[in-house]
Design a protein around this motif. Structure first.
Motif, PDB file in Angstrom:
ATOM      1  N   UNK A 151       0.804  -1.219   0.000  1.00 34.26           N
ATOM      2  CA  UNK A 151       0.000   0.000   0.000  1.00 34.26           C
ATOM      3  C   UNK A 151       0.832   1.262   0.000  1.00 34.26           C
ATOM      4  N   UNK A 152       2.088   1.172  -0.457  1.00 32.65           N
ATOM      5  CA  UNK A 152       2.968   2.338  -0.508  1.00 32.65           C
ATOM      6  C   UNK A 152       2.908   2.978  -1.888  1.00 32.65           C
ATOM      7  N   UNK A 153       3.279   4.266  -1.946  1.00 25.12           N
ATOM      8  CA  UNK A 153       3.326   4.957  -3.222  1.00 25.12           C
ATOM      9  C   UNK A 153       2.792   6.372  -3.105  1.00 25.12           C
ATOM     10  N   UNK A 154       2.583   6.998  -4.260  1.00 23.56           N
ATOM     11  CA  UNK A 154       2.044   8.354  -4.323  1.00 23.56           C
ATOM     12  C   UNK A 154       0.603   8.259  -4.826  1.00 23.56           C
ATOM     13  N   UNK A 155      -0.327   8.722  -4.005  1.00 24.60           N
ATOM     14  CA  UNK A 155      -1.746   8.661  -4.311  1.00 24.60           C
ATOM     15  C   UNK A 155      -2.230  10.046  -4.722  1.00 24.60           C
ATOM     16  N   UNK A 156      -3.003  10.128  -5.812  1.00 25.26           N
ATOM     17  CA  UNK A 156      -3.522  11.388  -6.325  1.00 25.26           C
ATOM     18  C   UNK A 156      -4.987  11.525  -5.910  1.00 25.26           C
ATOM     19  N   UNK A 157      -5.327  12.686  -5.324  1.00 25.81           N
ATOM     20  CA  UNK A 157      -6.680  12.992  -4.843  1.00 25.81           C
ATOM     21  C   UNK A 157      -7.176  11.903  -3.890  1.00 25.81           C
ATOM     22  N   UNK A 158      -8.348  11.333  -4.126  1.00 19.30           N
ATOM     23  CA  UNK A 158      -8.919  10.339  -3.213  1.00 19.30           C
ATOM     24  C   UNK A 158      -8.675   8.918  -3.707  1.00 19.30           C
ATOM     25  N   UNK A 159      -7.594   8.697  -4.389  1.00 18.10           N
ATOM     26  CA  UNK A 159      -7.298   7.382  -4.951  1.00 18.10           C
ATOM     27  C   UNK A 159      -7.030   6.375  -3.835  1.00 18.10           C
ATOM     28  N   UNK A 160      -7.597   5.201  -3.961  1.00 21.57           N
ATOM     29  CA  UNK A 160      -7.337   4.110  -3.024  1.00 21.57           C
ATOM     30  C   UNK A 160      -7.067   2.843  -3.828  1.00 21.57           C
ATOM     31  N   UNK A 161      -6.396   1.897  -3.190  1.00 20.82           N
ATOM     32  CA  UNK A 161      -6.170   0.602  -3.834  1.00 20.82           C
ATOM     33  C   UNK A 161      -6.559  -0.486  -2.847  1.00 20.82           C
ATOM     34  N   UNK A 162      -6.992  -1.603  -3.379  1.00 22.96           N
ATOM     35  CA  UNK A 162      -7.295  -2.744  -2.522  1.00 22.96           C
ATOM     36  C   UNK A 162      -6.025  -3.545  -2.339  1.00 22.96           C
ATOM     37  N   UNK A 163      -5.692  -3.822  -1.100  1.00 19.93           N
ATOM     38  CA  UNK A 163      -4.484  -4.585  -0.833  1.00 19.93           C
ATOM     39  C   UNK A 163      -4.716  -6.064  -1.153  1.00 19.93           C
ATOM     40  N   UNK A 164      -3.705  -6.675  -1.741  1.00 18.48           N
ATOM     41  CA  UNK A 164      -3.776  -8.100  -2.065  1.00 18.48           C
ATOM     42  C   UNK A 164      -3.234  -8.896  -0.882  1.00 18.48           C
ATOM     43  N   UNK A 165      -3.690 -10.124  -0.759  1.00 22.17           N
ATOM     44  CA  UNK A 165      -3.195 -11.010   0.300  1.00 22.17           C
ATOM     45  C   UNK A 165      -1.820 -11.528  -0.094  1.00 22.17           C
ATOM     46  N   UNK A 166      -1.048 -11.914   0.918  1.00 20.19           N
ATOM     47  CA  UNK A 166       0.268 -12.474   0.649  1.00 20.19           C
ATOM     48  C   UNK A 166       0.100 -13.837  -0.024  1.00 20.19           C
ATOM     49  N   UNK A 167       1.073 -14.151  -0.851  1.00 19.41           N
ATOM     50  CA  UNK A 167       1.026 -15.440  -1.544  1.00 19.41           C
ATOM     51  C   UNK A 167       1.614 -16.503  -0.620  1.00 19.41           C
ATOM     52  N   UNK A 168       0.791 -17.444  -0.210  1.00 20.24           N
ATOM     53  CA  UNK A 168       1.226 -18.496   0.717  1.00 20.24           C
ATOM     54  C   UNK A 168       1.256 -19.810  -0.052  1.00 20.24           C
ATOM     55  N   UNK A 169       2.371 -20.544   0.120  1.00 19.78           N
ATOM     56  CA  UNK A 169       2.512 -21.840  -0.575  1.00 19.78           C
ATOM     57  C   UNK A 169       1.885 -22.944   0.210  1.00 19.78           C
TER      58      UNK A 169
END
Length: 169
Positions: A151-169
């Motif tokens: 969830x790191x980075x540069x977000x513009x205005x009200x931009x959101x992202x859905x976090x993905x789950x970790x890949x578990x083997x």
């Protein structure tokens, strides 16, 4: 067509097939096309109306774009001089970003855009021309796009992202 207001003056250029009429007493601009049967003209009708609306709201109120820097050590400052860049015009300011690289990222603020940093992790871009502001915000965002795992980075205005789950083997 020229639009004048307290924020400045903007000019909107129309293609030859766009017809504009200005009603002085009502202060309204009517936009139409020469032949509404032609698909391209019909599709550009709303686009040109939108450009006029953005210009009118830009010179009367101004446009704002807020960037959030999310990440450990990510911060921004506004500098009068840059180490790696030369000014393009007299009195140009520079946005200096610390984004985890070995060097600071320096970007020149375009003419007509006012950049301020109310907090080290926020950048506020203001000006009458919406395209210039959003293009400069995209240039800043290009350095660290939001990534879906931490969830790191540069977000513009009200931009959101859905976090993905970790890949578990």
């Amino acid at each position: 067509m020229e639009v004048v207001g307290p924020q400045g003056q903007l000019t909107v250029k129309f293609p030859a097939y766009i017809v504009t009429q200005y009603d002085e007493p009502d202060r309204k601009v009517t936009i139409s096309v020469a032949d509404p049967e032609i698909k391209h003209q019909k599709s550009m009708w709303g686009t040109m109306r939108s450009h006029v609306q953005n210009s009118v709201s830009g010179v009367s109120e101004g446009h704002i774009c807020i960037l959030r820097l999310v990440g450990v050590g990510y911060r921004a400052t506004i500098e009068d001089k840059a180490i790696t860049k030369k000014p393009e015009y007299e009195g140009q300011k520079f946005v200096s970003l610390k984004l985890g690289f070995a060097h600071p990222v320096e970007l020149g603020v375009p003419k007509g855009v006012k950049a301020t940093v109310p907090q080290p992790t926020r950048i506020l871009l203001e000006g009458p021309e919406k395209h210039d502001i959003t293009q400069f915000a995209a240039d800043i965002r290009k350095w660290r796009r939001p990534e879906p795992y931490k969830g790191k980075g540069i977000f513009v205005n009200d931009e959101t992202i859905r976090l993905k789950a970790k890949k578990i083997k």
